[in-house]
Design a protein around this motif. Sequence first.
Motif, short mmCIF file in Angstrom:
data_model
loop_
_atom_site.label_atom_id
_atom_site.label_comp_id
_atom_site.label_asym_id
_atom_site.label_seq_id
_atom_site.Cartn_x
_atom_site.Cartn_y
_atom_site.Cartn_z
N PRO A 11 0.80 -1.24 0.00
CA PRO A 11 0.00 0.00 0.00
C PRO A 11 0.84 1.29 0.00
O PRO A 11 0.33 2.35 -0.32
CB PRO A 11 -0.81 -0.10 1.30
N LEU A 12 2.10 1.19 0.32
CA LEU A 12 2.96 2.38 0.40
C LEU A 12 3.53 2.81 -0.94
O LEU A 12 3.92 3.96 -1.10
CB LEU A 12 4.13 2.12 1.36
N VAL A 13 3.60 1.89 -1.90
CA VAL A 13 4.34 2.15 -3.14
C VAL A 13 3.40 2.41 -4.31
O VAL A 13 2.22 2.08 -4.27
CB VAL A 13 5.28 0.97 -3.46
N ASP A 14 3.96 3.00 -5.37
CA ASP A 14 3.21 3.25 -6.60
C ASP A 14 3.22 2.05 -7.54
O ASP A 14 2.37 1.95 -8.41
CB ASP A 14 3.81 4.46 -7.34
N HIS A 15 4.19 1.16 -7.38
CA HIS A 15 4.32 -0.03 -8.23
C HIS A 15 4.27 -1.29 -7.36
O HIS A 15 5.30 -1.93 -7.14
CB HIS A 15 5.63 0.02 -9.01
N PRO A 16 3.08 -1.67 -6.87
CA PRO A 16 3.00 -2.84 -5.98
C PRO A 16 3.36 -4.16 -6.67
O PRO A 16 3.73 -5.12 -6.00
CB PRO A 16 1.55 -2.84 -5.51
N GLU A 17 3.28 -4.18 -8.00
CA GLU A 17 3.63 -5.42 -8.71
C GLU A 17 5.13 -5.68 -8.69
O GLU A 17 5.58 -6.79 -8.96
CB GLU A 17 3.13 -5.36 -10.16
N ASP A 18 5.92 -4.68 -8.35
CA ASP A 18 7.38 -4.82 -8.29
C ASP A 18 7.90 -5.09 -6.89
O ASP A 18 9.11 -5.06 -6.66
CB ASP A 18 8.06 -3.56 -8.84
N VAL A 19 7.02 -5.37 -5.95
CA VAL A 19 7.44 -5.69 -4.58
C VAL A 19 7.73 -7.19 -4.51
O VAL A 19 6.86 -8.01 -4.80
CB VAL A 19 6.35 -5.31 -3.56
N VAL A 30 17.57 -15.51 9.86
CA VAL A 30 16.77 -15.54 8.64
C VAL A 30 16.76 -14.12 8.10
O VAL A 30 16.41 -13.17 8.80
CB VAL A 30 15.32 -16.01 8.92
N VAL A 31 17.19 -13.96 6.85
CA VAL A 31 17.28 -12.64 6.23
C VAL A 31 16.20 -12.55 5.15
O VAL A 31 16.10 -13.42 4.29
CB VAL A 31 18.67 -12.40 5.61
N TYR A 32 15.39 -11.50 5.22
CA TYR A 32 14.40 -11.22 4.20
C TYR A 32 14.90 -10.05 3.37
O TYR A 32 15.18 -8.98 3.91
CB TYR A 32 13.04 -10.89 4.83
N HIS A 33 15.02 -10.26 2.06
CA HIS A 33 15.47 -9.22 1.14
C HIS A 33 14.24 -8.64 0.45
O HIS A 33 13.56 -9.32 -0.30
CB HIS A 33 16.43 -9.78 0.10
N LEU A 34 13.94 -7.38 0.73
CA LEU A 34 12.81 -6.68 0.14
C LEU A 34 13.31 -5.86 -1.03
O LEU A 34 14.19 -5.01 -0.88
CB LEU A 34 12.14 -5.77 1.17
N THR A 35 12.74 -6.11 -2.21
CA THR A 35 13.10 -5.37 -3.41
C THR A 35 11.87 -4.64 -3.92
O THR A 35 10.80 -5.25 -4.04
CB THR A 35 13.61 -6.33 -4.50
N VAL A 36 12.01 -3.36 -4.20
CA VAL A 36 10.91 -2.55 -4.72
C VAL A 36 11.38 -1.81 -5.97
O VAL A 36 12.57 -1.78 -6.28
CB VAL A 36 10.38 -1.53 -3.68
N HIS A 37 10.44 -1.22 -6.69
CA HIS A 37 10.75 -0.43 -7.88
C HIS A 37 11.68 0.71 -7.48
O HIS A 37 11.59 1.24 -6.37
CB HIS A 37 9.46 0.11 -8.49
N GLN A 38 12.56 1.09 -8.40
CA GLN A 38 13.56 2.12 -8.11
C GLN A 38 12.93 3.43 -7.64
O GLN A 38 13.47 4.10 -6.76
CB GLN A 38 14.40 2.37 -9.36
N ASN A 39 11.78 3.80 -8.19
CA ASN A 39 11.12 5.05 -7.80
C ASN A 39 10.45 4.97 -6.43
O ASN A 39 10.07 5.99 -5.88
CB ASN A 39 10.08 5.44 -8.85
N ASP A 40 10.28 3.76 -5.90
CA ASP A 40 9.58 3.58 -4.63
C ASP A 40 10.50 3.39 -3.43
O ASP A 40 10.02 3.28 -2.30
CB ASP A 40 8.63 2.37 -4.72
N VAL A 41 11.79 3.34 -3.66
CA VAL A 41 12.73 3.09 -2.56
C VAL A 41 12.60 4.16 -1.49
O VAL A 41 12.57 3.86 -0.29
CB VAL A 41 14.18 3.00 -3.09
N GLY A 42 12.51 5.40 -1.88
CA GLY A 42 12.39 6.50 -0.91
C GLY A 42 11.12 6.42 -0.09
O GLY A 42 11.11 6.78 1.09
N LYS A 43 10.04 5.94 -0.70
CA LYS A 43 8.78 5.81 0.04
C LYS A 43 8.86 4.72 1.08
O LYS A 43 8.24 4.82 2.13
CB LYS A 43 7.64 5.53 -0.94
N VAL A 44 9.59 3.66 0.79
CA VAL A 44 9.71 2.55 1.74
C VAL A 44 10.68 2.91 2.86
O VAL A 44 10.46 2.54 4.01
CB VAL A 44 10.15 1.26 1.01
N ILE A 45 11.73 3.64 2.54
CA ILE A 45 12.70 4.02 3.57
C ILE A 45 12.16 5.17 4.41
O ILE A 45 12.29 5.17 5.62
CB ILE A 45 14.05 4.38 2.93
#
Length: 75
Positions: A11-19, A30-45
């Motif tokens: 819900p935080l990002v503009d490109h939810p299909e790229d999460v 246990v390490v979880y690697h979260l990858t988001v669209h390049q334009n959404d990185v700032g919104k997640v951080i």
Amino acid sequence: MKALIESIVKPLVDHPEDVHVREKEEDTKVVYHLTVHQNDVGKVIGKNGRIAKAIRTVVYAAKSDSTKRIYLDIM
């Protein structure tokens, strides 16, 4: 845990299909690697990392009864 991370972030990002969340299990963690669209990185951080810290707090609090530590890596 992957579903929890996705349900928080989508819900935080503009490109939810790229999460995407990948899980890497090691001996003591246990390490979880979260990858988001390049334009959404700032919104997640978030500003000064506040949103990332809040997401990590929820994920760490929801960890199972395992003795392994949980880490969330945002890319």
